[in-house]
Scaffold this motif. Structure first.
Motif, mmCIF file in Angstrom:
data_model
loop_
_atom_site.group_PDB
_atom_site.id
_atom_site.type_symbol
_atom_site.label_atom_id
_atom_site.label_comp_id
_atom_site.label_asym_id
_atom_site.label_seq_id
_atom_site.Cartn_x
_atom_site.Cartn_y
_atom_site.Cartn_z
ATOM 1 N N PHE A 252 48.885 42.673 0.384
ATOM 2 C CA PHE A 252 50.108 42.994 -0.346
ATOM 3 C C PHE A 252 50.582 41.758 -1.092
ATOM 4 O O PHE A 252 50.446 40.633 -0.594
ATOM 5 N N ALA A 253 51.157 41.997 -2.260
ATOM 6 C CA ALA A 253 51.645 40.867 -3.057
ATOM 7 C C ALA A 253 52.794 40.160 -2.338
ATOM 8 O O ALA A 253 52.881 38.946 -2.325
ATOM 9 N N ASN A 254 53.648 40.929 -1.721
ATOM 10 C CA ASN A 254 54.791 40.333 -1.047
ATOM 11 C C ASN A 254 54.403 39.839 0.340
ATOM 12 O O ASN A 254 54.075 40.625 1.207
ATOM 13 N N GLY A 255 54.446 38.524 0.530
ATOM 14 C CA GLY A 255 53.998 37.910 1.776
ATOM 15 C C GLY A 255 54.733 38.387 3.008
ATOM 16 O O GLY A 255 54.259 38.226 4.123
ATOM 17 N N GLN A 256 55.900 38.964 2.858
ATOM 18 C CA GLN A 256 56.684 39.386 4.018
ATOM 19 C C GLN A 256 56.156 40.682 4.634
ATOM 20 O O GLN A 256 56.428 40.972 5.770
ATOM 21 N N ASP A 257 55.430 41.435 3.850
ATOM 22 C CA ASP A 257 55.100 42.791 4.292
ATOM 23 C C ASP A 257 53.618 43.027 4.491
ATOM 24 O O ASP A 257 53.068 43.997 3.997
ATOM 25 N N TRP A 258 52.981 42.156 5.172
ATOM 26 C CA TRP A 258 51.544 42.333 5.372
ATOM 27 C C TRP A 258 51.266 43.525 6.284
ATOM 28 O O TRP A 258 52.029 43.785 7.213
ATOM 29 N N PRO A 259 50.137 44.190 6.061
ATOM 30 C CA PRO A 259 49.757 45.248 7.016
ATOM 31 C C PRO A 259 49.538 44.641 8.402
ATOM 32 O O PRO A 259 49.067 43.500 8.501
ATOM 33 N N ALA A 260 49.876 45.389 9.433
ATOM 34 C CA ALA A 260 49.778 44.874 10.810
ATOM 35 C C ALA A 260 48.369 44.384 11.132
ATOM 36 O O ALA A 260 48.183 43.387 11.827
ATOM 37 N N GLU A 261 47.346 45.067 10.580
ATOM 38 C CA GLU A 261 45.949 44.701 10.878
ATOM 39 C C GLU A 261 45.623 43.320 10.314
ATOM 40 O O GLU A 261 44.871 42.563 10.906
ATOM 41 N N HIS A 262 46.194 43.008 9.140
ATOM 42 C CA HIS A 262 45.911 41.705 8.526
ATOM 43 C C HIS A 262 46.660 40.605 9.266
ATOM 44 O O HIS A 262 46.165 39.487 9.436
ATOM 45 N N LEU A 263 47.864 40.958 9.711
ATOM 46 C CA LEU A 263 48.666 39.989 10.474
ATOM 47 C C LEU A 263 47.960 39.639 11.791
ATOM 48 O O LEU A 263 47.876 38.469 12.179
ATOM 49 N N TYR A 281 50.459 22.240 7.251
ATOM 50 C CA TYR A 281 51.577 21.951 6.363
ATOM 51 C C TYR A 281 51.378 20.593 5.699
ATOM 52 O O TYR A 281 51.712 20.381 4.547
ATOM 53 N N GLU A 282 50.800 19.673 6.448
ATOM 54 C CA GLU A 282 50.593 18.306 5.960
ATOM 55 C C GLU A 282 49.395 18.176 5.048
ATOM 56 O O GLU A 282 49.336 17.277 4.240
ATOM 57 N N ASN A 283 48.396 19.020 5.251
ATOM 58 C CA ASN A 283 47.119 18.786 4.605
ATOM 59 C C ASN A 283 46.715 20.011 3.783
ATOM 60 O O ASN A 283 46.267 21.022 4.318
ATOM 61 N N ARG A 284 46.871 19.884 2.511
ATOM 62 C CA ARG A 284 46.641 21.029 1.638
ATOM 63 C C ARG A 284 45.181 21.503 1.695
ATOM 64 O O ARG A 284 44.894 22.685 1.626
ATOM 65 N N HIS A 285 44.249 20.554 1.818
ATOM 66 C CA HIS A 285 42.826 20.939 1.851
ATOM 67 C C HIS A 285 42.519 21.811 3.071
ATOM 68 O O HIS A 285 41.741 22.748 3.001
ATOM 69 N N GLU A 308 46.421 34.460 -1.259
ATOM 70 C CA GLU A 308 46.529 33.091 -1.775
ATOM 71 C C GLU A 308 47.012 32.205 -0.637
ATOM 72 O O GLU A 308 47.676 32.686 0.294
ATOM 73 N N SER A 309 46.737 30.891 -0.771
ATOM 74 C CA SER A 309 47.114 29.996 0.329
ATOM 75 C C SER A 309 48.629 29.955 0.533
ATOM 76 O O SER A 309 49.100 29.822 1.659
ATOM 77 N N HIS A 310 49.393 30.095 -0.542
ATOM 78 C CA HIS A 310 50.854 30.045 -0.333
ATOM 79 C C HIS A 310 51.351 31.278 0.422
ATOM 80 O O HIS A 310 52.296 31.211 1.201
ATOM 81 N N GLN A 311 50.639 32.419 0.242
ATOM 82 C CA GLN A 311 51.026 33.625 1.004
ATOM 83 C C GLN A 311 50.708 33.423 2.478
ATOM 84 O O GLN A 311 51.495 33.791 3.356
ATOM 85 N N VAL A 312 49.535 32.832 2.740
ATOM 86 C CA VAL A 312 49.141 32.560 4.127
ATOM 87 C C VAL A 312 50.149 31.602 4.752
ATOM 88 O O VAL A 312 50.617 31.799 5.874
ATOM 89 N N TRP A 313 50.473 30.574 3.981
ATOM 90 C CA TRP A 313 51.427 29.595 4.508
ATOM 91 C C TRP A 313 52.758 30.251 4.876
ATOM 92 O O TRP A 313 53.305 30.039 5.955
ATOM 93 N N ARG A 314 53.290 31.059 3.957
ATOM 94 C CA ARG A 314 54.596 31.686 4.219
ATOM 95 C C ARG A 314 54.547 32.556 5.473
ATOM 96 O O ARG A 314 55.489 32.590 6.258
#
Ligand SMILES: C[S@@+](CC[C@H](N)C(=O)[O-])C[C@H]1O[C@@H](n2cnc3c(N)ncnc32)[C@H](O)[C@@H]1O
Length: 349
Positions: A252-263, A281-285, A308-314
């Motif tokens: 899903f585009a919105n990082g807050q609403d991931w499907p339960a299976e992906h979470l 958080y410290e190491n972008r790579h 995307e990595s920012h979605q994973v991060w959030r």
């Protein structure tokens, strides 16, 4: 043969009535003969009787395997040596003898607490078998701890001692509650993911609470099992009805609403990578590599899109350990003190 179902039967009898060579992967977690309280099975046989019975069900499983098939067996200390020898007698090749080291070991009064089980990884043909190494890679120490630029971003294959899968105890949310020894689904996901392909059939002779079958369904494999208790069968059917394949939804585009299976998958990758959120958080790579590993697992389960990595991060940020939602992980380096400092400020704005 009907697939994607569980049969209320004695596995030996049922298997010997089926055509040979229908299964690509068999995972067997038999009663360990240590006096567990099952619904109908009596888990306290004389040594010879248990040995003969083990020989019979192993033989029936080998008959059910394709020539290219893989056979995993979980067992306790009491009969590990016997299973290894029987495997040899039945013409199987041992690829790994994995030790599953679990937290929440069983309490003992006058000896060290039991905190492991044996997982035998056998194949029929030592040259032709399925092993999807890229679907199960984890961070190497070079990547996670030494931040070594020479580290392979694809990571490394996991060790043969598995400590990242917590035993499913009484109070755990994952616990179905009606079976005395449920295995963690994440452990079965690793086995099925590495040792079978998308179209393959996974068979479990001792389905119990249905963990193998649920993990196979999550990964889009065909699943099939036997279980002798009618009560457990009902429980398994209910569990499987509520289990959806990981590929059921796209990211899903919105990082807050991931499907339960992906979470659930994200939490699994987090535990297996054994990396604290502060390090990501410290190491972008590291975060990029983590996202890559996560996406690869989703792709292997049939998901087309990517996160995307920012979605994973959030999402990780939302689940941080203080909420008790992320599994606790061991990291071997000191946690940075104070407020985490992103290397690339603005990346996640
Ligand atoms: C250790 S438990 C399996 C637990 C399972 N791996 C899970 O995660 O839920 C073993 C199961 O085998 C079943 N069982 C014992 N003998 C059997 C047989 N001959 N055929 C089919 N099932 C059997 C028992 O009823 C029990 O549920």
């Amino acid at each position: 043969m009907e697939l994607d179902t569980v049969i209320n039967a004695d596995c030996i009898k049922w298997l010997n009535e089926q055509p040979k060579g229908f299964a690509d992967l068999v995972f067997a977690d038999p009663p360990f003969n240590i006096g567990y309280q099952y619904d109908v099975y009596e888990d306290k046989l004389a040594y010879d009787e248990y040995y003969k019975w083990t020989n019979k069900w192993m033989k029936a499983c080998v008959r059910a395997l394709k020539d290219t098939g893989t056979f995993w067996i979980a067992i306790g200390d009491e009969y590990a040596a016997e299973i290894r020898m029987l495997g040899r007698k039945l013409g199987l090749t041992l690829r790994n003898w994995v030790i599953w080291h679990y937290t929440f070991g069983q309490n003992t009064k006058r000896k060290f607490c039991r905190s492991h089980a044996h997982l035998f990884y056998f194949v029929r043909d030592p040259k032709v078998f399925t092993f999807n190494e890229n679907a199960i890679r984890v961070f190497s120490d070079r990547q996670r701890e030494y931040r070594d630029k020479r580290a392979n971003p694809a990571g490394k294959l996991p060790n043969d001692t598995w400590s990242e899968f917590v035993r499913v105890c009484g109070t755990f949310g994952e616990r179905e509650g009606w079976h005395p020894c449920q295995m963690p689904e994440t452990l079965l996901l690793r086995i099925i993911r590495s040792c079978s392909k998308a179209v393959d059939t996974v068979f479990d002779p001792f389905s119990g609470s249905g963990t193998t079958l649920a993990a196979a369904k999550r990964l889009g494999r065909h699943w099939l099992g036997t279980e002798m208790s009618p009560n457990y069968i009902q429980g398994i059917r209910d569990r499987l009805k509520n289990t959806r394949p990981i590929a059921h939804c796209e990211p899903f585009a919105n990082g807050q609403d991931w499907p339960a299976e992906h979470l659930a998958e994200l939490k699994g990758v987090y535990a297996e990578e054994s990396v604290a959120t502060t390090l990501l958080y410290e190491n972008r790579h590291l975060l990029e590599a983590f996202t890559e590993h996560f996406n690869r697992r989703l792709a292997e389960a049939g998901v087309k899109g990517k996160y995307e990595s920012h979605q994973v991060w959030r999402q990780l940020e939302r689940l941080r350990p203080k909420c008790g939602e992320l599994p606790r992980v061991k990291t071997h380096v000191a946690e940075p003190s104070g407020k985490p400092r992103p290397l690339d400020a603005g990346l996640f704005e």
